[in-house]
Write a protein that holds these residues in place. Structure first.
Motif: not given
Length: 240
Positions: A195-211
């Motif tokens: 999930x961290x990989x996917x959020x990084x590649x999709x440039x979703x900073x908010x969700x990535x930081x939360x996870x």
């Protein structure tokens, strides 16, 4: 003459690496002979490895920098004890710095950064945590470190990356205690990494930081709860 000094320095550096690698593996082996609070005696290690005291001291200093040992001017070096205050502080600072670095990486990372994130995750995903003989696979730890470094590498700040990496190294012993003691069976760490990989590649900073925050905080939270239930705090006999 200068060439001889260079050769000697290179030899000393190699021996330091060997001592460092051997002791680090032993310190991270929860079934080994080094228990929390145990002292490491310079003279004994010098004789054991057949090297000079300066080589051993340099290796011990590096291990202290990684948070595996504690350096005391009067008592020398000893294995870090389980300290709730230190663990909580370490987790908090890691969250702050890694969140900052991840957010910057998502904004600034290029295609090469994305490629590195995907590649290191692929290696991590294909690396087993346990060897056929039941022992922990140190190769997984290497792959895990590489993936987390890749996540932050697009932040554009080598200093921030270095600080985050150092703090992550300082958490390694606590991470091993968490795996051995906390019995957090419902956790799916591979899914968190994916999930961290996917959020990084999709440039979703908010969700990535939360996870990422939960990814960092969960082990300390579980280990602190375990230590409080069993009184495994620094200085208590049961922590030995």
């Amino acid at each position: 003459m200068p060439a001889q000094r260079t050769s000697a320095e290179r030899s000393g550096s190699t021996r330091t690496e060997e001592v460092f690698d051997a002791l680090r593996a032993e310190l991270l082996d929860l079934n080994g002979s080094y228990h929390p609070g145990a002292r490491l005696k310079l003279a004994e290690l010098t004789q054991r490895f057949g090297v000079s005291q300066s080589v051993v001291r340099e290796a011990l200093t590096r291990l202290a920098e990684q948070g595996l040992l504690v350096a005391n001017p009067q008592r020398g070096f000893s294995v870090r004890e389980l300290s709730v205050a230190d663990l909580a502080d370490l987790a908090q600072v890691r969250v702050q710095l890694e969140s900052l670095a991840f957010g910057q990486a998502v904004r600034n990372g290029d295609v090469a950064w994305e490629t590195a994130v995907v590649a290191t995750h692929h290696t991590l995903e294909r690396t087993p945590t346990v060897l056929p003989d039941g022992q922990f696979n140190e190769g997984w730890s290497v792959a895990h470190r590489a993936f987390h470094q890749a996540l932050l590498a697009g932040c554009g700040s080598p200093r921030l990356e270095a600080i985050a990496a150092g703090l992550r190294d300082s958490a390694e012993l606590y991470r091993r205690w968490y795996w051995a003691l906390a019995e957090d069976y419902t956790r799916n760490i591979p899914a968190e990494h994916t999930r961290l990989r996917d959020l990084a590649i999709s440039r979703d900073a908010d969700a990535g930081i939360a996870l990422l925050t939960e990814h960092i905080e969960r082990a300390p939270r579980q280990l602190i709860a375990y230590s409080e239930r069993h009184d495994l705090t620094a200085g208590h006999p049961s922590a030995r």
